[in-house]
Scaffold this active site. Structure first.
Site, PDB file in Angstrom:
ATOM      1  N   SER A  45       0.818  -1.212   0.000  1.00  0.00           N
ATOM      2  CA  SER A  45       0.000   0.000   0.000  1.00  0.00           C
ATOM      3  C   SER A  45       0.849   1.258   0.000  1.00  0.00           C
ATOM      4  O   SER A  45       2.056   1.229   0.272  1.00  0.00           O
ATOM      5  CB  SER A  45      -0.942   0.033   1.217  1.00  0.00           C
ATOM      6  OG  SER A  45      -0.332   0.646   2.336  1.00  0.00           O
ATOM      7  N   ILE A  46       0.181   2.374  -0.279  1.00  0.00           N
ATOM      8  CA  ILE A  46       0.820   3.682  -0.286  1.00  0.00           C
ATOM      9  C   ILE A  46       1.314   4.065   1.102  1.00  0.00           C
ATOM     10  O   ILE A  46       2.229   4.890   1.250  1.00  0.00           O
ATOM     11  CB  ILE A  46      -0.169   4.742  -0.828  1.00  0.00           C
ATOM     12  CG1 ILE A  46       0.559   6.036  -1.201  1.00  0.00           C
ATOM     13  CG2 ILE A  46      -1.314   5.002   0.152  1.00  0.00           C
ATOM     14  CD1 ILE A  46      -0.304   7.004  -2.011  1.00  0.00           C
ATOM     15  N   LYS A  47       0.745   3.456   2.135  1.00  0.00           N
ATOM     16  CA  LYS A  47       1.123   3.784   3.512  1.00  0.00           C
ATOM     17  C   LYS A  47       2.544   3.344   3.859  1.00  0.00           C
ATOM     18  O   LYS A  47       3.099   3.805   4.868  1.00  0.00           O
ATOM     19  CB  LYS A  47       0.127   3.175   4.485  1.00  0.00           C
ATOM     20  CG  LYS A  47      -1.279   3.748   4.387  1.00  0.00           C
ATOM     21  CD  LYS A  47      -1.326   5.214   4.762  1.00  0.00           C
ATOM     22  CE  LYS A  47      -2.756   5.724   4.850  1.00  0.00           C
ATOM     23  NZ  LYS A  47      -2.827   7.140   5.262  1.00  0.00           N
ATOM     24  N   ASP A  48       3.141   2.492   3.056  1.00  0.00           N
ATOM     25  CA  ASP A  48       4.550   2.134   3.281  1.00  0.00           C
ATOM     26  C   ASP A  48       5.435   3.371   3.248  1.00  0.00           C
ATOM     27  O   ASP A  48       6.412   3.478   3.996  1.00  0.00           O
ATOM     28  CB  ASP A  48       5.039   1.162   2.199  1.00  0.00           C
ATOM     29  CG  ASP A  48       4.479  -0.238   2.340  1.00  0.00           C
ATOM     30  OD1 ASP A  48       3.587  -0.441   3.192  1.00  0.00           O
ATOM     31  OD2 ASP A  48       4.924  -1.120   1.599  1.00  0.00           O
ATOM     32  N   ALA A  51       5.034   5.263   6.482  1.00  0.00           N
ATOM     33  CA  ALA A  51       5.624   4.474   7.566  1.00  0.00           C
ATOM     34  C   ALA A  51       7.135   4.633   7.605  1.00  0.00           C
ATOM     35  O   ALA A  51       7.730   4.863   8.668  1.00  0.00           O
ATOM     36  CB  ALA A  51       5.244   3.006   7.403  1.00  0.00           C
TER      37      ALA A  51
END
Length: 351
Positions: A45-48, A51
């Site tokens: 996901s884009i949240k990597d 993070a």
């Protein structure tokens, strides 16, 4: 033996994702509708991106030290990204998640070795909300560091420094519109800031699901929600620091029926299988194309791997239980509906 292109840590694979043209929508609309393939990140996901930026900035500032535990409250994807980064960089991870999210997300968090704490889903005002629970746990333990994805602007920084420049380079500087959902607001903030600096005429469109209050806030200055949505991790009922940085020009809200329809169409016509957030993004991009007219280049985001929506968006049983059992609108009819929708449906945001 040395290998010049070899990565030595999985976090080095985060970013530099491909940009894909959605053929069926581009042909129909007369615009170039492009999607940034963030599901290619190692955590799916884009949240990597957020993070990694959250963690590396905390290490550099001295707030996060070896042996400490990263704590975060999340609806899923940020928790997965942080669990991956924590494991790869040698930290412990505790994820606080509300019950009722996709089981696929819970599974991935535990596969990366993180501890998962499930709490009852409740309004933000409730002290047992997952956000407050994560904050409370971190404050009570000296060896815990709270990532705080909503207020920690390293989130938006990841997109200002990396995702936005990638889009600009991949389009040869030809971007007329950016379309995005918002949860923490990091994605839309970082990308809209960078891209609008490169092209002051850029239109940034926020697309909100039913049940979120961002659309109402941009329209009236007050957070208010009408209806509900089965989307996860997007939409919010309060102003947070990451979203505060966003350069939004237009805002719309679209129903779950539209993201169901768009997901089926691109699955059948383009071989692209979208998760629910991505489907809302793509529906928003088609809406922007309908209102802006032919000849524009519109970029949006493939937020995460579609498997994380399989138990909802692609489950006939689940959709029927929510009352979504009517025939799917044709792509052409959807586009014409968007073109003819009253201008009052679009919030023009002063910035």
């Amino acid at each position: 033996m040395e290998y010049p292109s070899l990565s030595s840590n999985i976090t080095q694979l985060i970013g530099h994702t491909d940009l894909l043209r959605i053929g069926s929508l581009s042909t129909l609309s007369g615009c170039e509708i492009l999607i940034k393939c963030e599901q290619q990140n190692p955590g799916g996901s884009i949240k990597d991106r957020a993070a990694l930026q959250l963690v590396t900035d905390a290490i550099e500032s001295g707030k996060l030290k070896p042996g400490m535990t990263i704590v975060e409250g999340t609806a899923g994807n940020t928790g997965i990204g942080l669990a991956l980064v924590a494991k790869a960089l040698g930290f412990n991870m505790l994820v606080v998640m509300p019950k009722g999210q996709a089981p696929e997300k819970e599974q991935m968090i535990t596969l990366y070795g993180a501890k998962l704490m499930l709490v009852d889903a409740c309004p933000f005002a409730n002290p047992d909300h997952f956000y407050h629970t994560a904050k409370r746990l971190a404050e009570a333990n000296d060896d815990y560091w709270w990532a705080d994805q909503f207020e920690n602007t390293s989130n938006a920084k990841a997109h200002y420094q990396h995702t936005g420049p990638e889009i600009w380079q991949q389009t040869n500087g030809q971007v007329d519109a950016l379309v995005s959902v918002a949860g923490t607001g990091g994605t839309i903030a970082g990308n809209s800031r960078y891209l609008s600096e490169q092209n002051p005429a850029l239109q940034t469109w926020l697309v909100d699901p039913d049940g979120s209050g961002i659309y109402a806030y941009l329209k009236t200055g007050q957070y208010a929600a009408s209806g509900s949505s089965f989307t996860e991790g997007i939409g919010i009922m309060r102003l947070v620091e990451n979203f505060r940085q966003a350069k939004v020009d237009k805002a719309i809200t679209l129903p779950d029926l539209d993201l169901i329809a768009i997901a089926r169409h691109v699955q059948e016509q383009d071989g692209i299988v979208l998760g629910s957030s991505s489907a809302l993004n793509v529906a928003g991009a088609l809406y922007a194309a309908a209102k802006m007219g032919k000849g524009n280049t519109i970029v949006t985001f493939y937020c995460d791997v579609a498997e994380r929506s399989s138990s909802k968006l692609y489950s006939a049983e689940y959709l029927a239980s929510k009352g979504f059992n009517q025939p799917i609108e044709s792509l052409e009819d959807m586009f014409q509906r968007y073109k003819s929708q009253a201008s009052e449906a679009v919030v023009n945001v002063a910035r």
